[in-house]
Design a protein around this motif. Structure first.
Motif, mmCIF file in Angstrom:
data_model
loop_
_atom_site.group_PDB
_atom_site.id
_atom_site.type_symbol
_atom_site.label_atom_id
_atom_site.label_comp_id
_atom_site.label_asym_id
_atom_site.label_seq_id
_atom_site.Cartn_x
_atom_site.Cartn_y
_atom_site.Cartn_z
ATOM 1 N N UNK A 31 11.993 -17.539 -44.002
ATOM 2 C CA UNK A 31 11.890 -16.104 -43.737
ATOM 3 C C UNK A 31 11.313 -15.876 -42.350
ATOM 4 N N UNK A 32 11.459 -14.650 -41.880
ATOM 5 C CA UNK A 32 10.883 -14.232 -40.601
ATOM 6 C C UNK A 32 9.979 -13.033 -40.845
ATOM 7 N N UNK A 33 9.040 -12.830 -39.939
ATOM 8 C CA UNK A 33 8.159 -11.674 -40.048
ATOM 9 C C UNK A 33 8.401 -10.743 -38.867
ATOM 10 N N UNK A 34 8.391 -9.445 -39.147
ATOM 11 C CA UNK A 34 8.556 -8.411 -38.126
ATOM 12 C C UNK A 34 7.313 -7.544 -38.150
ATOM 13 N N UNK A 35 6.670 -7.394 -37.015
ATOM 14 C CA UNK A 35 5.389 -6.688 -36.942
ATOM 15 C C UNK A 35 5.444 -5.562 -35.917
ATOM 16 N N UNK A 36 4.714 -4.504 -36.211
ATOM 17 C CA UNK A 36 4.532 -3.424 -35.251
ATOM 18 C C UNK A 36 3.277 -2.657 -35.647
ATOM 19 N N UNK A 37 2.608 -2.070 -34.684
ATOM 20 C CA UNK A 37 1.354 -1.362 -34.939
ATOM 21 C C UNK A 37 1.444 0.080 -34.461
ATOM 22 N N UNK A 38 0.725 0.950 -35.159
ATOM 23 C CA UNK A 38 0.612 2.354 -34.751
ATOM 24 C C UNK A 38 -0.661 2.929 -35.351
ATOM 25 N N UNK A 39 -1.325 3.870 -34.680
ATOM 26 C CA UNK A 39 -2.504 4.510 -35.274
ATOM 27 C C UNK A 39 -2.079 5.563 -36.295
ATOM 28 N N UNK A 40 -2.798 5.650 -37.406
ATOM 29 C CA UNK A 40 -2.504 6.685 -38.393
ATOM 30 C C UNK A 40 -3.282 7.949 -38.070
ATOM 31 N N UNK A 41 -3.233 8.940 -38.958
ATOM 32 C CA UNK A 41 -3.843 10.232 -38.689
ATOM 33 C C UNK A 41 -5.360 10.148 -38.600
ATOM 34 N N UNK A 42 -5.957 9.117 -39.210
ATOM 35 C CA UNK A 42 -7.408 8.928 -39.144
ATOM 36 C C UNK A 42 -7.796 7.964 -38.026
ATOM 37 N N UNK A 43 -6.853 7.712 -37.100
ATOM 38 C CA UNK A 43 -7.078 6.888 -35.906
ATOM 39 C C UNK A 43 -7.382 5.425 -36.242
ATOM 40 N N UNK A 44 -6.875 4.962 -37.370
ATOM 41 C CA UNK A 44 -6.984 3.552 -37.726
ATOM 42 C C UNK A 44 -5.681 2.860 -37.352
ATOM 43 N N UNK A 45 -5.784 1.699 -36.742
ATOM 44 C CA UNK A 45 -4.586 0.959 -36.327
ATOM 45 C C UNK A 45 -3.955 0.290 -37.548
ATOM 46 N N UNK A 46 -2.728 0.701 -37.850
ATOM 47 C CA UNK A 46 -2.012 0.160 -38.999
ATOM 48 C C UNK A 46 -0.901 -0.767 -38.517
ATOM 49 N N UNK A 47 -0.902 -1.991 -39.025
ATOM 50 C CA UNK A 47 0.157 -2.944 -38.696
ATOM 51 C C UNK A 47 1.137 -3.008 -39.863
ATOM 52 N N UNK A 48 2.398 -2.726 -39.567
ATOM 53 C CA UNK A 48 3.445 -2.776 -40.579
ATOM 54 C C UNK A 48 4.035 -4.179 -40.620
ATOM 55 N N UNK A 49 4.111 -4.751 -41.810
ATOM 56 C CA UNK A 49 4.638 -6.109 -41.985
ATOM 57 C C UNK A 49 5.960 -6.042 -42.745
ATOM 58 N N UNK A 92 12.594 -6.649 -46.033
ATOM 59 C CA UNK A 92 11.739 -5.990 -47.002
ATOM 60 C C UNK A 92 10.406 -5.613 -46.372
ATOM 61 N N UNK A 93 9.999 -4.371 -46.584
ATOM 62 C CA UNK A 93 8.663 -3.961 -46.151
ATOM 63 C C UNK A 93 7.655 -4.500 -47.160
ATOM 64 N N UNK A 94 6.537 -5.033 -46.653
ATOM 65 C CA UNK A 94 5.543 -5.661 -47.536
ATOM 66 C C UNK A 94 4.270 -4.834 -47.634
ATOM 67 N N UNK A 95 3.699 -4.455 -46.479
ATOM 68 C CA UNK A 95 2.459 -3.686 -46.539
ATOM 69 C C UNK A 95 2.040 -3.187 -45.162
ATOM 70 N N UNK A 96 1.138 -2.193 -45.183
ATOM 71 C CA UNK A 96 0.393 -1.806 -43.994
ATOM 72 C C UNK A 96 -0.916 -2.570 -44.025
ATOM 73 N N UNK A 97 -1.310 -3.033 -42.865
ATOM 74 C CA UNK A 97 -2.545 -3.787 -42.767
ATOM 75 C C UNK A 97 -3.411 -3.160 -41.684
ATOM 76 N N UNK A 98 -4.585 -2.697 -42.063
ATOM 77 C CA UNK A 98 -5.493 -2.104 -41.092
ATOM 78 C C UNK A 98 -6.085 -3.210 -40.225
ATOM 79 N N UNK A 135 5.135 1.510 -50.647
ATOM 80 C CA UNK A 135 6.028 0.525 -51.266
ATOM 81 C C UNK A 135 7.081 1.210 -52.137
ATOM 82 N N UNK A 136 6.654 2.190 -52.936
ATOM 83 C CA UNK A 136 7.590 2.889 -53.826
ATOM 84 C C UNK A 136 8.589 3.732 -53.048
ATOM 85 N N UNK A 137 8.169 4.226 -51.876
ATOM 86 C CA UNK A 137 9.051 5.069 -51.068
ATOM 87 C C UNK A 137 9.993 4.245 -50.202
#
Length: 333
Positions: free
Chosen positions: A56-74, A91-97, A303-305
């Motif tokens: 498998x391969x992993x795809x990563x990207x980061x963005x700040x959420x509305x509470x200014x926490x950096x969220x990394x999408x895996x 497949x999306x797996x999780x957001x990681x702060x 995950x459900x969305x």
């Protein structure tokens, strides 16, 4: 509000108002329990497919959420061969702060996340990142405006204005006048036109690239022999890489090295669009009014969305049994 569109919820609320039942199961604790149970089942389904694919391969990207926490999408990219036809899935797996966005910091976050997901980091064969966030200031704004102009008014007008813009920015205006369109050759033609010496060298190089701690996924010599035979046996209908993988799958292990090589080829990501798309869900779920939402609830709802297709395939009869058996409930299901 949900009852307006959902007849089951509408009937449930009617029974509560008419005092037919006194147990609502509408509290926040029950909501979180249901969300986590459903999300957990979806995640189990996805991870089972990833482990089945092995590579498998992993795809990563980061963005700040509305509470200014950096969220990394895996996002995980792999081949799903559970059906008769193989498909490339992301497949999306999780957001990681994350609190450390350096190379080492992201690596440690990913390493810990893979351990928690029970995935072997040694099975990763590709990585995808977005470096666009490093482009800041007026240059970034100018390029965005250029792309908007390109979309609205067409190539010619946008190109003239793009040259003027680059002059103002002090950048040499060198643009390719016309893109040369080349017709793609199918897999069989490419394979037949490749010289044996070049093919053997490529197979050896691939073996070396896939070698880790003295072990390799393939044997270069065996791969060369298999591909040489495939030149004559591969059907003309196999025009795409997926077609070749499906053909090799039917051969039941006769071309094991070639099958692994093609699987790894399809596993390598070419874009990070899946991670980018997940940010639109992040902004819809974690809004200003929900800025204190926990990370667990955020990941469950996301995950459900995001993985809606997997969610819809769940067996809800079994889920109801799991839900009722976890804690002693007031109402028997």
């Amino acid at each position: 509000m949900t009852a307006v569109f959902d007849p089951v919820m509408k009937e449930h609320l009617r029974r509560i108002k008419d005092h037919v039942t006194y147990t609502t199961y509408l509290g926040c604790k029950i909501q979180n329990e249901l969300i986590q149970m459903l999300a957990s089942e979806v995640r189990k389904t996805i991870l089972a497919k990833v482990r089945r694919a092995k590579y498998f391969s992993i795809i990563l990207d980061c963005t700040p959420d509305v509470s200014h926490k950096e969220q990394m999408s895996i996002v995980i990219r792999c081949l799903d061969d559970s059906e008769s036809s193989t498909k490339v899935e992301e497949y999306w797996v999780q957001y990681l702060e994350v609190d450390d966005t350096s190379g080492l910091g992201i690596f440690m976050h990913i390493k810990n996340a893979l351990v928690n997901l029970d995935l072997d980091i040694n099975d990763i064969r590709g990585q995808g990142y977005d470096n666009g966030s490093n482009m800041k200031g007026r240059h970034k704004e100018g390029i965005i405006l250029f792309l908007e102009e390109f979309r609205e008014d067409g190539y010619d007008k946008a190109m003239v204005e793009a040259k003027e813009m680059t002059c103002e920015m002090g950048i040499e205006a060198v643009f390719q006048e016309k893109r040369v369109v080349r017709r793609k050759k199918n897999n069989l033609v490419k394979l037949q036109l490749t010289d044996d010496e070049v093919l053997l060298r490529s197979c050896k190089n691939l073996e070396s690239s896939l070698t880790h701690r003295g072990c390799s996924d393939i044997s270069g010599d065996d791969l060369f022999s298999e591909l040489t035979f495939l030149k004559c046996s591969l059907p003309r209908e196999a025009k795409t890489t997926i077609d070749v993988v499906n053909y090799l799958k039917k051969m039941d292990g006769c071309f094991s090295n070639a099958q692994i090589a093609y699987k790894i080829l399809l596993t390598i990501p070419v874009t990070v669009a899946s991670a980018e798309r997940s940010f639109s869900k992040l902004k819809l779920i974690k809004t200003f009014l929900r800025s204190t939402m926990s990370e667990e609830r955020l990941n469950g709802l996301a995950m459900l969305s995001i993985e809606k297709e997997v969610t819809e395939q769940l067996d809800y009869t079994d889920l109801i049994s799991i839900f009722s058996s976890k804690i002693v409930r007031r109402v028997a299901f």
